[in-house]
Design an enzyme around this catalytic site. Sequence first.
Site, short mmCIF file in Angstrom:
data_model
loop_
_atom_site.label_atom_id
_atom_site.label_comp_id
_atom_site.label_asym_id
_atom_site.label_seq_id
_atom_site.Cartn_x
_atom_site.Cartn_y
_atom_site.Cartn_z
N HIS A 130 -3.67 -1.17 3.80
CA HIS A 130 -3.80 0.02 4.66
C HIS A 130 -3.65 -0.36 6.13
O HIS A 130 -4.32 0.18 7.00
CB HIS A 130 -5.13 0.73 4.40
N GLU A 146 -7.16 -0.93 -2.43
CA GLU A 146 -5.72 -0.71 -2.63
C GLU A 146 -4.86 -1.71 -1.84
O GLU A 146 -4.18 -1.34 -0.89
CB GLU A 146 -5.36 0.73 -2.24
N ASP A 158 -5.60 3.29 9.33
CA ASP A 158 -4.89 3.32 8.05
C ASP A 158 -3.40 3.18 8.32
O ASP A 158 -2.98 3.03 9.48
CB ASP A 158 -5.22 4.60 7.26
#
Length: 505
Positions: free
Chosen positions: A248, A311, A172
């Site tokens: 990410h 995302e 991440d």
Amino acid sequence: MTAASYALIPEPVRIQPRTDSFTLTPDTTVAVDPGAGRAGAAWQRLVGHAPNTATTAGADVRITIDPAGLPAHGYRLTVDCDHIQVVGADSAGAFYGVQTLAQLMPTSLLADERRSWPVHVPGVRIVDHPRVSWRGVMLDVARHFMPKEFVLRLLDLLALHKLNVLHLHLTDDQGWRIEIPGYPRLTEIGAWRPETVIGHDTALEEWDLRYDGQPHGGFYTAAELREIVAYAADRFITVVPEVDMPGHMQAAIAAYPELGNGLAKPEVRRRWNVSTQVLNLTEPTVRFCLDVLDEVLRIFPSEFIHCGGDEVPRDEWRASFAVQERMRTLGLSDEDALQTWFTGRIADFLAESGRRLVGWDEILAAGPVPKGTVVMPWRGGQAVDAALRSGSDVVLTPAEHLYLNYNQSMDVHAEPLAIGGYVPLETVHAFDLPASGHVLGAQAQLWTEYINSPGLAEYMLFPRLCAFADTVWRPGGAYPDFLRSLRVHVTRLDALGVGYRPLDT
Ligand code: ACM
């Protein structure tokens, strides 16, 4: 005995109490079918001695395989005054039968204390099987690195609850946790951040944030990951690795800035929320992703490989002349189409190796995904509906029921700092699986932005994971019945030293 007094979690499909019991001593003869070796090993870990006779016919304890009349991964367990018999539909079923035995035995056996003999096992007849094949837990080891020893301990706890997937979120913005040959900087640089934001990171301006000044990091070597995979396989748990892309990815971009868009400072992220730094999706960057996945495929035999896809802010792609140029060359109308194109490249690569892509529900945002892809809807009912309508297989991961990093009490000041939300025990148990042939199962998530130690992870996971195990194994159980069992079951967790959140009285 009543059925409820056995206090088994997950509650079996059928349970018939008996009044007698089996007396187990070091002289008890135990036989295990050759096909049930891992169930035999589980028995040995539980009672402390190996199976000691080859012929099942005359043995006091028999662990055998017979698929007749049992669904996949099911088992029959009979305990009476003469015998303990576990009959698995297959090797996994036999293993689950032994896990049920582990809960029937005195907790001193779980505690690994010096065993005192004889041990009395209460008589019972159980016929049991799981409703779905994916009963998972996701552990985020990127936001806070979790030591290998904790991962192994968690695998034992998953096995005790008949959970069978550990999804490891390995990368991440805040850390990269897997060594990749040819890319040493991923772990030299990407696995470490110089410090971490203090307290709740809402969308404050950078100058409002305070940092702890403490470096944080770590990673797993290939050998350590193989050890985790093998330990899991011994317990019928599949480890599904996740390398989150194309968003990410700030830690990887910090290690190799040429992967990014050159629009932000390359550094391993020190705060939470969503980074706008994303991969630039040039051909060399796609090659990088495939190189990473090559190593992932060498380490993890799982059919399912998770590549995130959640995302992915479009800001940098919109601002980058190079990305816009590439989109034109590829004939892509917008940034959504670019993500879909990338998802297709990754899915095709995995399919060539006989693997299947798993992604969060955002991979559906811009059109259909390749056949064989598995979708994890996490953003509410609409995401679930869209995933089910897409024709893909689905593993349900709804935040409002299964994000175990959310608060477990309304009294947030009495709880450790958490990301927010409210998912108490009852809400986890109330999770229901929609009836659809495309639903492989469900999964509970532990994101670790605010969970910086194994002890805190256990507090957030338990006892909510018990509720999840109960509801995913055999949906529709009544919450009061579960709670009654849980009040006994926590003595098992106590014996295992699990730092669970104490039950509300
Ligand atoms: C997610 O919570 N970003 C999948």
